[in-house]
Design a protein around this motif. Structure first.
Motif, PDB file in Angstrom:
ATOM      1  N   HIS A  63       0.827  -1.213   0.000  1.00 46.10           N
ATOM      2  CA  HIS A  63       0.000   0.000   0.000  1.00 46.10           C
ATOM      3  C   HIS A  63       0.858   1.259   0.000  1.00 46.10           C
ATOM      4  O   HIS A  63       0.609   2.195  -0.761  1.00 46.10           O
ATOM      5  CB  HIS A  63      -0.949  -0.002   1.198  1.00 46.10           C
ATOM      6  N   SER A  64       1.888   1.285   0.856  1.00 49.83           N
ATOM      7  CA  SER A  64       2.684   2.510   0.936  1.00 49.83           C
ATOM      8  C   SER A  64       3.516   2.697  -0.335  1.00 49.83           C
ATOM      9  O   SER A  64       3.698   3.816  -0.799  1.00 49.83           O
ATOM     10  CB  SER A  64       3.542   2.537   2.197  1.00 49.83           C
ATOM     11  N   ALA A  65       3.986   1.575  -0.927  1.00 46.07           N
ATOM     12  CA  ALA A  65       4.743   1.678  -2.178  1.00 46.07           C
ATOM     13  C   ALA A  65       3.829   2.188  -3.282  1.00 46.07           C
ATOM     14  O   ALA A  65       4.208   3.060  -4.083  1.00 46.07           O
ATOM     15  CB  ALA A  65       5.322   0.317  -2.561  1.00 46.07           C
ATOM     16  N   LEU A  66       2.622   1.657  -3.328  1.00 42.18           N
ATOM     17  CA  LEU A  66       1.659   2.063  -4.349  1.00 42.18           C
ATOM     18  C   LEU A  66       1.320   3.548  -4.212  1.00 42.18           C
ATOM     19  O   LEU A  66       1.285   4.289  -5.194  1.00 42.18           O
ATOM     20  CB  LEU A  66       0.389   1.205  -4.208  1.00 42.18           C
ATOM     21  N   THR A  67       1.073   3.985  -2.971  1.00 47.36           N
ATOM     22  CA  THR A  67       0.755   5.387  -2.716  1.00 47.36           C
ATOM     23  C   THR A  67       1.877   6.292  -3.199  1.00 47.36           C
ATOM     24  O   THR A  67       1.651   7.263  -3.920  1.00 47.36           O
ATOM     25  CB  THR A  67       0.517   5.626  -1.215  1.00 47.36           C
ATOM     26  N   SER A  68       3.096   5.945  -2.796  1.00 48.91           N
ATOM     27  CA  SER A  68       4.245   6.749  -3.178  1.00 48.91           C
ATOM     28  C   SER A  68       4.408   6.778  -4.700  1.00 48.91           C
ATOM     29  O   SER A  68       4.658   7.830  -5.293  1.00 48.91           O
ATOM     30  CB  SER A  68       5.490   6.175  -2.490  1.00 48.91           C
ATOM     31  N   PHE A  69       4.223   5.633  -5.322  1.00 54.13           N
ATOM     32  CA  PHE A  69       4.358   5.514  -6.776  1.00 54.13           C
ATOM     33  C   PHE A  69       3.331   6.403  -7.495  1.00 54.13           C
ATOM     34  O   PHE A  69       3.664   7.127  -8.425  1.00 54.13           O
ATOM     35  CB  PHE A  69       4.175   4.044  -7.179  1.00 54.13           C
ATOM     36  N   ILE A  70       2.092   6.313  -7.041  1.00 54.09           N
ATOM     37  CA  ILE A  70       1.016   7.099  -7.651  1.00 54.09           C
ATOM     38  C   ILE A  70       1.311   8.595  -7.546  1.00 54.09           C
ATOM     39  O   ILE A  70       1.159   9.353  -8.506  1.00 54.09           O
ATOM     40  CB  ILE A  70      -0.342   6.788  -6.985  1.00 54.09           C
ATOM     41  N   LEU A  71       1.761   9.023  -6.371  1.00 47.97           N
ATOM     42  CA  LEU A  71       2.025  10.454  -6.169  1.00 47.97           C
ATOM     43  C   LEU A  71       3.178  10.943  -7.045  1.00 47.97           C
ATOM     44  O   LEU A  71       3.115  12.030  -7.604  1.00 47.97           O
ATOM     45  CB  LEU A  71       2.297  10.741  -4.691  1.00 47.97           C
ATOM     46  N   HIS A  72       4.213  10.134  -7.127  1.00 47.83           N
ATOM     47  CA  HIS A  72       5.328  10.516  -7.990  1.00 47.83           C
ATOM     48  C   HIS A  72       4.876  10.625  -9.443  1.00 47.83           C
ATOM     49  O   HIS A  72       5.270  11.532 -10.171  1.00 47.83           O
ATOM     50  CB  HIS A  72       6.466   9.487  -7.895  1.00 47.83           C
ATOM     51  N   ALA A  73       4.061   9.680  -9.859  1.00 50.67           N
ATOM     52  CA  ALA A  73       3.588   9.666 -11.242  1.00 50.67           C
ATOM     53  C   ALA A  73       2.695  10.873 -11.513  1.00 50.67           C
ATOM     54  O   ALA A  73       2.831  11.548 -12.536  1.00 50.67           O
ATOM     55  CB  ALA A  73       2.838   8.374 -11.518  1.00 50.67           C
ATOM     56  N   ALA A  74       1.789  11.139 -10.592  1.00 49.42           N
ATOM     57  CA  ALA A  74       0.848  12.252 -10.783  1.00 49.42           C
ATOM     58  C   ALA A  74       1.595  13.581 -10.788  1.00 49.42           C
ATOM     59  O   ALA A  74       1.267  14.498 -11.537  1.00 49.42           O
ATOM     60  CB  ALA A  74      -0.198  12.228  -9.678  1.00 49.42           C
ATOM     61  N   LYS A  75       2.605  13.681  -9.933  1.00 45.03           N
ATOM     62  CA  LYS A  75       3.381  14.914  -9.841  1.00 45.03           C
ATOM     63  C   LYS A  75       3.968  15.294 -11.190  1.00 45.03           C
ATOM     64  O   LYS A  75       3.932  16.441 -11.614  1.00 45.03           O
ATOM     65  CB  LYS A  75       4.494  14.727  -8.808  1.00 45.03           C
TER      66      LYS A  75
END
Lengths: 192, 215
Positions: free
Chosen positions: A61-73
């Motif tokens: 979950h935390s990896a996915l969250t971090s990944f999504i935020l980096h991608a969206a940024k």
């Protein structure tokens, strides 16, 4: 996505160990937690995810969250995501990328608001008064406007800015506001 | 005896003039014998005093006292008494006639009275605006400066194109200027503009006119 930490990438790659329904649930819930629709409690309560080890679930979950935020940024598109995660089987990957594509605009909207700024004006109230006299001025006979601006500061704190003005001063203010608005329209015309 | 039906003459007690105290009258006596050029300068200094308050200080009083061959205290009292004349007259919005009537009790020669009248008429409005500022415990608008900024990126998000209006609002309260930095987006700016424009139109309506006429 230049600054993606390795452990985030490795964490996301663990998705391939889950079955499709688990992936869908995890991805959907993660996005909902990001948009504050749900809290991370739901991860522990969900039936589909109960089969997973808590430690593994937390890491995913935390990896996915971090990944999504980096991608969206960086406004990363689906193609690039597919390149980065090419080690994942296509069917499992597409569950994630479909959800990402749908949620990206909303996510970017939220992110753009996450910054510091001056108090933001959201409303204006006005009042027209007539001053008859005061202790220093007999027969004042003047009209005076009271203006109150409603502002929202960084942490959502609502404040008010109040001032009075005469007719001439209000005319000055209104002219300047009109000017300001037209400046944006001019720029828009130039760009488009 | 029959009642007179002649032209209406204002009863003395309904005439509005500046009423001087004994101290005022005494403080102004020394100016009667001063020559016109110096009297004119004295009036100018009084106006400065009104505009800047007691910030003028003792140096000014001493300088004038030297010219008039008297003490700084006498000058200070004189300036204060004359200030009273001008501010009271402005406050009451005395006509030229009423102003001249107020001067009668001081017993100045005509030349002096004319200088006083000129000073009053040319500074009346300025004094009234200073007086009106004194009564305001509310900050009033002075200026609005604006800037159109476009946010291109922030730590949390790259590749943006968000226009924002940065506003510098300057207000003044009791002679103290305050500057506030605010911002808004295009929609709120438009909204503000529309609302305040209609506020401006409000004053031109018949209702507002009627209120003004009847007060």
């Amino acid at each position: 996505m230049n600054d993606l930490p390795t452990e985030t990438l490795n964490g996301v790659k663990l998705l391939q160990k889950l079955d499709p329904s688990q992936i869908k649930t995890l991805v959907d819930l993660t996005f909902q937690i990001l948009s504050k629709e749900k809290t991370d409690q739901v991860l522990l309560e969900d039936k589909t995810l109960k089969k997973l080890e808590p430690q593994q679930l937390k890491q995913l979950h935390s990896a996915l969250t971090s990944f999504i935020l980096h991608a969206a940024k960086a406004n990363t598109d689906v193609l690039e995501l597919e390149q980065i995660l090419e080690s994942l089987p296509k069917d499992k990957l597409s569950i994630f990328t479909t959800a990402y594509k749908n949620k990206l605009p909303e996510l970017r909207n939220r992110l753009s608001g996450l910054t510091f700024a001056f108090p933001h004006i959201t409303d204006v109230r006005w009042r027209l008064d007539y001053m008859v006299k005061s202790d220093t001025l007999e027969r004042a006979n003047s009209a005076v406007y009271f203006i109150r601006l409603k502002t929202i500061a960084n942490e959502g704190k609502v404040e008010h800015v109040e001032f009075s003005c005469t007719l001439e001063q209000l005319e000055d203010l209104v002219t300047k506001l009109e000017d300001a608005g037209q400046s944006l329209e001019r720029v828009r015309d130039k760009i488009l | 005896s029959t009642q007179s039906t002649g032209p209406y003459l204002p009863h003395p007690s309904t005439m509005v003039i500046v009423v001087f105290s004994q101290k005022h009258k005494l403080d102004l006596i020394f100016l009667k014998d001063v020559d016109l050029a110096i009297f004119l300068e004295f009036c100018k200094k009084t106006m400065e005093f009104i505009r800047s308050g007691t910030g003028l200080g003792r140096k000014l009083f001493l300088a004038v006292a030297k010219k008039l061959n008297t003490t700084a205290e006498v000058v200070e009292n004189g300036i204060q008494a004359l200030s009273y004349l001008f501010t009271e007259a402005s406050k009451l919005q005395l006509s030229e006639l009423d102003f001249m009537d107020s001067l009668l009790i001081l017993g100045f020669p005509d030349g002096h009275n004319n200088i006083l009248k000129q000073a009053y008429l040319s500074n009346k409005d300025k004094i009234r605006s200073i007086l009106s500022e004194l009564s305001f415990e509310f900050p009033h608008y002075v200026n609005l400066d604006w800037r159109l900024d476009v946010k291109l990126a922030s730590r949390c998000m790259y590749d943006q194109l968000t226009p924002t209006f940065i506003l510098k609002l300057e207000t003044m309260e009791q002679n103290k200027t305050q500057i506030k930095y605010l911002q808004t987006d295009f929609n709120n700016l438009r909204h503000m503009h529309q609302l305040l424009s209609s506020a401006l139109n409000e004053i031109k309506t018949t209702y507002a006119h009627r209120v003004r006429r009847n007060v």
